[in-house]
Design an enzyme around this catalytic site. Structure first.
Site, PDB file in Angstrom:
ATOM      1  N   GLU A  89       0.863  -1.183   0.000  1.00 48.46           N
ATOM      2  CA  GLU A  89       0.000   0.000   0.000  1.00 48.46           C
ATOM      3  C   GLU A  89       0.894   1.226   0.000  1.00 48.46           C
ATOM      4  O   GLU A  89       1.927   1.228   0.673  1.00 48.46           O
ATOM      5  CB  GLU A  89      -0.866   0.041   1.264  1.00 48.46           C
ATOM      6  CG  GLU A  89      -1.955  -0.991   1.268  1.00 48.46           C
ATOM      7  CD  GLU A  89      -2.599  -1.136   2.640  1.00 48.46           C
ATOM      8  OE1 GLU A  89      -2.264  -0.360   3.554  1.00 48.46           O
ATOM      9  OE2 GLU A  89      -3.435  -2.030   2.780  1.00 48.46           O
ATOM     10  N   TYR A 101       7.619   1.947  -7.394  1.00 44.82           N
ATOM     11  CA  TYR A 101       6.900   0.685  -7.556  1.00 44.82           C
ATOM     12  C   TYR A 101       6.481   0.464  -9.014  1.00 44.82           C
ATOM     13  O   TYR A 101       6.597  -0.652  -9.534  1.00 44.82           O
ATOM     14  CB  TYR A 101       5.676   0.646  -6.638  1.00 44.82           C
ATOM     15  CG  TYR A 101       6.008   0.768  -5.160  1.00 44.82           C
ATOM     16  CD1 TYR A 101       7.069   0.061  -4.610  1.00 44.82           C
ATOM     17  CD2 TYR A 101       5.274   1.591  -4.315  1.00 44.82           C
ATOM     18  CE1 TYR A 101       7.384   0.169  -3.259  1.00 44.82           C
ATOM     19  CE2 TYR A 101       5.572   1.693  -2.966  1.00 44.82           C
ATOM     20  CZ  TYR A 101       6.632   0.996  -2.445  1.00 44.82           C
ATOM     21  OH  TYR A 101       6.932   1.113  -1.110  1.00 44.82           O
TER      22      TYR A 101
HETATM   23  C1  LIG Z   1      10.610   5.944  -2.105  1.00 45.96           C
HETATM   24  C2  LIG Z   1      12.090   5.753  -1.753  1.00 45.96           C
HETATM   25  C3  LIG Z   1      12.228   4.484  -0.903  1.00 45.96           C
HETATM   26  C4  LIG Z   1      12.892   5.572  -3.058  1.00 45.96           C
HETATM   27  O1  LIG Z   1      14.237   5.229  -2.720  1.00 45.96           O
HETATM   28  P1  LIG Z   1      15.451   5.471  -3.743  1.00 45.96           P
HETATM   29  O2  LIG Z   1      16.600   4.640  -3.298  1.00 45.96           O
HETATM   30  O3  LIG Z   1      15.664   6.916  -3.920  1.00 45.96           O
HETATM   31  O4  LIG Z   1      14.851   4.875  -5.092  1.00 45.96           O
HETATM   32  P2  LIG Z   1      15.725   4.389  -6.360  1.00 45.96           P
HETATM   33  O5  LIG Z   1      16.928   5.242  -6.495  1.00 45.96           O
HETATM   34  O6  LIG Z   1      15.922   2.908  -6.261  1.00 45.96           O
HETATM   35  O7  LIG Z   1      14.710   4.744  -7.532  1.00 45.96           O
HETATM   36  C5  LIG Z   1      14.289   3.806  -8.484  1.00 45.96           C
HETATM   37  C6  LIG Z   1      13.298   4.468  -9.407  1.00 45.96           C
HETATM   38  O8  LIG Z   1      12.142   4.901  -8.681  1.00 45.96           O
HETATM   39  C7  LIG Z   1      11.658   6.133  -9.232  1.00 45.96           C
HETATM   40  N1  LIG Z   1      11.831   7.215  -8.247  1.00 45.96           N
HETATM   41  C8  LIG Z   1      12.459   7.137  -7.035  1.00 45.96           C
HETATM   42  N2  LIG Z   1      12.385   8.321  -6.404  1.00 45.96           N
HETATM   43  C9  LIG Z   1      11.721   9.174  -7.225  1.00 45.96           C
HETATM   44  C10 LIG Z   1      11.328  10.531  -7.133  1.00 45.96           C
HETATM   45  N3  LIG Z   1      11.646  11.287  -6.064  1.00 45.96           N
HETATM   46  N4  LIG Z   1      10.634  11.076  -8.159  1.00 45.96           N
HETATM   47  C11 LIG Z   1      10.319  10.349  -9.241  1.00 45.96           C
HETATM   48  N5  LIG Z   1      10.680   9.042  -9.404  1.00 45.96           N
HETATM   49  C12 LIG Z   1      11.356   8.462  -8.405  1.00 45.96           C
HETATM   50  C13 LIG Z   1      12.515   6.414 -10.443  1.00 45.96           C
HETATM   51  O9  LIG Z   1      11.918   5.761 -11.552  1.00 45.96           O
HETATM   52  C14 LIG Z   1      13.811   5.732 -10.051  1.00 45.96           C
HETATM   53  O10 LIG Z   1      14.630   5.403 -11.137  1.00 45.96           O
HETATM   54  P3  LIG Z   1      15.642   6.539 -11.736  1.00 45.96           P
HETATM   55  O11 LIG Z   1      16.353   7.156 -10.567  1.00 45.96           O
HETATM   56  O12 LIG Z   1      16.520   5.721 -12.630  1.00 45.96           O
HETATM   57  O13 LIG Z   1      14.762   7.517 -12.446  1.00 45.96           O
HETATM   58  C15 LIG Z   1      12.659   6.992  -1.006  1.00 45.96           C
HETATM   59  O14 LIG Z   1      12.293   8.162  -1.716  1.00 45.96           O
HETATM   60  C16 LIG Z   1      12.189   7.132   0.433  1.00 45.96           C
HETATM   61  O15 LIG Z   1      12.789   6.565   1.359  1.00 45.96           O
HETATM   62  N6  LIG Z   1      11.094   7.887   0.647  1.00 45.96           N
HETATM   63  C17 LIG Z   1      10.581   8.128   2.014  1.00 45.96           C
HETATM   64  C18 LIG Z   1       9.989   6.862   2.587  1.00 45.96           C
HETATM   65  C19 LIG Z   1       8.822   6.345   1.750  1.00 45.96           C
HETATM   66  O16 LIG Z   1       7.977   7.113   1.288  1.00 45.96           O
HETATM   67  N7  LIG Z   1       8.764   4.997   1.575  1.00 45.96           N
HETATM   68  C20 LIG Z   1       7.718   4.352   0.817  1.00 45.96           C
HETATM   69  C21 LIG Z   1       6.513   4.114   1.667  1.00 45.96           C
HETATM   70  S1  LIG Z   1       5.237   3.260   0.757  1.00 45.96           S
END
Ligand SMILES: CC(C)(COP(=O)(O)OP(=O)(O)OC[C@H]1O[C@@H](n2cnc3c(N)ncnc32)[C@H](O)[C@@H]1OP(=O)(O)O)[C@@H](O)C(=O)NCCC(=O)NCCS
Length: 128
Positions: A89, A101
């Site tokens: 979710e 996702y």
């Molecule tokens: C969501 C989260 C876990 C992503 O972690 P991350 O290590 O930065 O993600 P990745 O680098 O593996 O990203 C993979 C892909 O996801 C997408 N993505 C990740 N962050 C993004 C952003 N801020 N905006 C748009 N796309 C994004 C992109 O497609 C990205 O690929 P790219 O960098 O080649 O474009 C991180 O932003 C986070 O910790 N957020 C706060 C906690 C949270 O909301 N967790 C999810 C709860 S459901």
């Protein structure tokens, strides 16, 4: 170990930090927790389905592929243990997580209205 994960969680979810004891309870209840210095993921398996409970990456380590790598590791482990579907979710307004996702093959399967303090929860799933 749970102290470090709780510290990281607080950086990722400053409005709703979980305590070290929350992670200990999750582990006791059968959840799997994978964590490194900059990221964590928690998931649980029930029969041939699994749920991603939470995932987070330290703000200064984002967009480096850590979350995608953790999802890949979990998916690999789950496939080996016979899991067929992963679900989760995510808040409708969490653009980063929804993009993560979607990029990793999860598709929307439903919605829980006003689930998170007035914000809808989007249900997503992936067949593996
Ligand atoms: C969501 C989260 C876990 C992503 O972690 P991350 O290590 O930065 O993600 P990745 O680098 O593996 O990203 C993979 C892909 O996801 C997408 N993505 C990740 N962050 C993004 C952003 N801020 N905006 C748009 N796309 C994004 C992109 O497609 C990205 O690929 P790219 O960098 O080649 O474009 C991180 O932003 C986070 O910790 N957020 C706060 C906690 C949270 O909301 N967790 C999810 C709860 S459901």
């Amino acid at each position: 170990m749970f102290d470090e994960i709780a510290n990281l969680h607080a950086k990722c979810f400053p409005a709703k930090p979980w305590a070290a004891g929350d992670f200990a309870d999750l582990k006791k209840s059968g959840c799997e927790i994978i964590a490194s210095q900059n990221g964590f993921i928690v998931y649980r398996t029930v029969l041939d389905e699994a749920e991603i409970i939470t995932i987070g990456v330290a703000p200064d380590a984002r967009r480096g592929g850590i979350a995608a790598a953790m999802l890949g590791i979990v998916e690999g482990e789950l496939k080996k243990s016979g899991v067929k579907k992963i679900f989760l979710e995510v808040a409708e307004d969490n653009a980063a997580a929804r993009a993560l996702y979607a990029r990793n093959g999860y598709v929307e399967s439903g919605r829980r209205p006003k689930y998170y303090d007035g914000v809808d929860a989007i249900l997503m799933e992936k067949n593996i």
